[in-house]
Motif scaffolding. Structure first.
Motif, mmCIF file in Angstrom:
data_model
loop_
_atom_site.group_PDB
_atom_site.id
_atom_site.type_symbol
_atom_site.label_atom_id
_atom_site.label_comp_id
_atom_site.label_asym_id
_atom_site.label_seq_id
_atom_site.Cartn_x
_atom_site.Cartn_y
_atom_site.Cartn_z
ATOM 1 N N ARG A 33 1.910 13.708 -4.061
ATOM 2 C CA ARG A 33 0.790 12.793 -4.289
ATOM 3 C C ARG A 33 -0.510 13.522 -4.613
ATOM 4 O O ARG A 33 -1.382 12.979 -5.257
ATOM 5 C CB ARG A 33 0.552 11.915 -3.055
ATOM 6 C CG ARG A 33 1.712 11.054 -2.680
ATOM 7 C CD ARG A 33 1.807 9.871 -3.596
ATOM 8 N NE ARG A 33 2.957 9.038 -3.222
ATOM 9 C CZ ARG A 33 3.105 7.801 -3.583
ATOM 10 N NH1 ARG A 33 2.214 7.226 -4.352
ATOM 11 N NH2 ARG A 33 4.160 7.135 -3.213
ATOM 12 N N GLU A 51 -4.878 7.339 2.929
ATOM 13 C CA GLU A 51 -5.780 6.201 3.082
ATOM 14 C C GLU A 51 -5.719 5.292 1.847
ATOM 15 O O GLU A 51 -5.692 4.073 1.962
ATOM 16 C CB GLU A 51 -7.214 6.681 3.294
ATOM 17 C CG GLU A 51 -7.450 7.302 4.655
ATOM 18 C CD GLU A 51 -8.824 7.948 4.780
ATOM 19 O OE1 GLU A 51 -9.435 8.301 3.734
ATOM 20 O OE2 GLU A 51 -9.282 8.114 5.918
ATOM 21 N N SER A 52 -5.668 5.907 0.659
ATOM 22 C CA SER A 52 -5.586 5.137 -0.589
ATOM 23 C C SER A 52 -4.269 4.383 -0.697
ATOM 24 O O SER A 52 -4.246 3.226 -1.144
ATOM 25 C CB SER A 52 -5.746 6.061 -1.799
ATOM 26 O OG SER A 52 -7.036 6.616 -1.827
ATOM 27 N N LEU A 53 -3.176 5.020 -0.301
ATOM 28 C CA LEU A 53 -1.872 4.354 -0.324
ATOM 29 C C LEU A 53 -1.864 3.133 0.592
ATOM 30 O O LEU A 53 -1.417 2.055 0.199
ATOM 31 C CB LEU A 53 -0.770 5.313 0.131
ATOM 32 C CG LEU A 53 -0.184 6.239 -0.917
ATOM 33 C CD1 LEU A 53 0.706 7.283 -0.247
ATOM 34 C CD2 LEU A 53 0.595 5.452 -1.943
ATOM 35 N N ALA A 55 -4.451 1.421 1.671
ATOM 36 C CA ALA A 55 -5.359 0.414 1.117
ATOM 37 C C ALA A 55 -4.708 -0.331 -0.050
ATOM 38 O O ALA A 55 -4.854 -1.554 -0.172
ATOM 39 C CB ALA A 55 -6.660 1.068 0.670
ATOM 40 N N ALA A 56 -3.970 0.393 -0.891
ATOM 41 C CA ALA A 56 -3.298 -0.244 -2.030
ATOM 42 C C ALA A 56 -2.225 -1.223 -1.559
ATOM 43 O O ALA A 56 -2.105 -2.328 -2.097
ATOM 44 C CB ALA A 56 -2.684 0.822 -2.933
ATOM 45 N N TYR A 57 -1.460 -0.839 -0.553
ATOM 46 C CA TYR A 57 -0.445 -1.739 -0.001
ATOM 47 C C TYR A 57 -1.110 -2.989 0.570
ATOM 48 O O TYR A 57 -0.639 -4.106 0.370
ATOM 49 C CB TYR A 57 0.383 -1.037 1.081
ATOM 50 C CG TYR A 57 1.588 -0.303 0.551
ATOM 51 C CD1 TYR A 57 2.875 -0.759 0.800
ATOM 52 C CD2 TYR A 57 1.453 0.856 -0.197
ATOM 53 C CE1 TYR A 57 3.991 -0.092 0.326
ATOM 54 C CE2 TYR A 57 2.560 1.532 -0.676
ATOM 55 C CZ TYR A 57 3.827 1.056 -0.419
ATOM 56 O OH TYR A 57 4.924 1.722 -0.899
ATOM 57 N N GLN A 58 -2.200 -2.800 1.302
ATOM 58 C CA GLN A 58 -2.893 -3.930 1.910
ATOM 59 C C GLN A 58 -3.514 -4.836 0.848
ATOM 60 O O GLN A 58 -3.474 -6.052 0.973
ATOM 61 C CB GLN A 58 -3.955 -3.429 2.886
ATOM 62 C CG GLN A 58 -3.350 -2.794 4.117
ATOM 63 C CD GLN A 58 -4.363 -2.102 5.019
ATOM 64 O OE1 GLN A 58 -5.437 -1.690 4.571
ATOM 65 N NE2 GLN A 58 -4.015 -1.960 6.288
ATOM 66 N N ALA A 59 -4.077 -4.245 -0.208
ATOM 67 C CA ALA A 59 -4.733 -5.028 -1.257
ATOM 68 C C ALA A 59 -3.749 -5.902 -2.030
ATOM 69 O O ALA A 59 -4.088 -7.006 -2.450
ATOM 70 C CB ALA A 59 -5.470 -4.096 -2.221
ATOM 71 N N THR A 60 -2.528 -5.398 -2.190
ATOM 72 C CA THR A 60 -1.525 -6.161 -2.944
ATOM 73 C C THR A 60 -0.701 -7.075 -2.039
ATOM 74 O O THR A 60 0.127 -7.834 -2.529
ATOM 75 C CB THR A 60 -0.565 -5.217 -3.690
ATOM 76 O OG1 THR A 60 0.129 -4.406 -2.736
ATOM 77 C CG2 THR A 60 -1.307 -4.344 -4.684
ATOM 78 N N GLU A 62 1.552 -6.087 -0.121
ATOM 79 C CA GLU A 62 2.862 -5.473 0.077
ATOM 80 C C GLU A 62 2.944 -4.958 1.517
ATOM 81 O O GLU A 62 2.001 -4.332 2.008
ATOM 82 C CB GLU A 62 3.040 -4.317 -0.906
ATOM 83 C CG GLU A 62 4.456 -3.840 -1.046
ATOM 84 C CD GLU A 62 4.588 -2.849 -2.197
ATOM 85 O OE1 GLU A 62 5.611 -2.159 -2.209
ATOM 86 O OE2 GLU A 62 3.700 -2.770 -3.044
#
Length: 104
Positions: A33, A51-53, A55-60, A62
């Motif tokens: 990564r 942290e970005s991963l 946040a991305a899961y939470q935003a979508t 998933e």
């Protein structure tokens, strides 16, 4: 209280790339990564990438991956590899503590 999730962070020296590579085996997709020339920067980049991963899961919406194992850091391998290349690593306990803090 939200459930504490813990993820593995692998930091590995790459002779081919001449840098430390950082990956998260618990997340599907690319094997590595982020990366850096120093262990400390690789750790910091890894924390930021994790942290970005998350946040991305939470935003979508998933669902986050839940691991069955506690955080595993292969500190002896890192220390051995770094020493082989004349590099000094930060205290392994400090690295483990930083990643555990992120997962709380």
């Amino acid at each position: 209280m939200p459930k504490k999730l813990k993820y593995q962070m692998v930091i590995q020296w790459s002779e081919d790339d001449d840098c430390f590579l950082v990956g998260f085996p618990d997340f599907p997709g690319q094997q590595w990564r982020t990366h850096s020339d120093t262990y400390q920067d690789a750790l910091n980049n890894g924390i930021e990438a994790l942290e970005s991963l998350v946040a991305a899961y939470q935003a979508t919406g998933e669902p986050l991956i839940e691991t069955l194992e506690e955080l595993q850091i292969v500190a002896n391998l890192w220390i051995e590899t770094a020493e082989k290349h004349g590099r000094k690593l930060p205290d392994a306990d400090l690295a483990i503590a930083k990643v555990k803090l992120l997962s709380q």
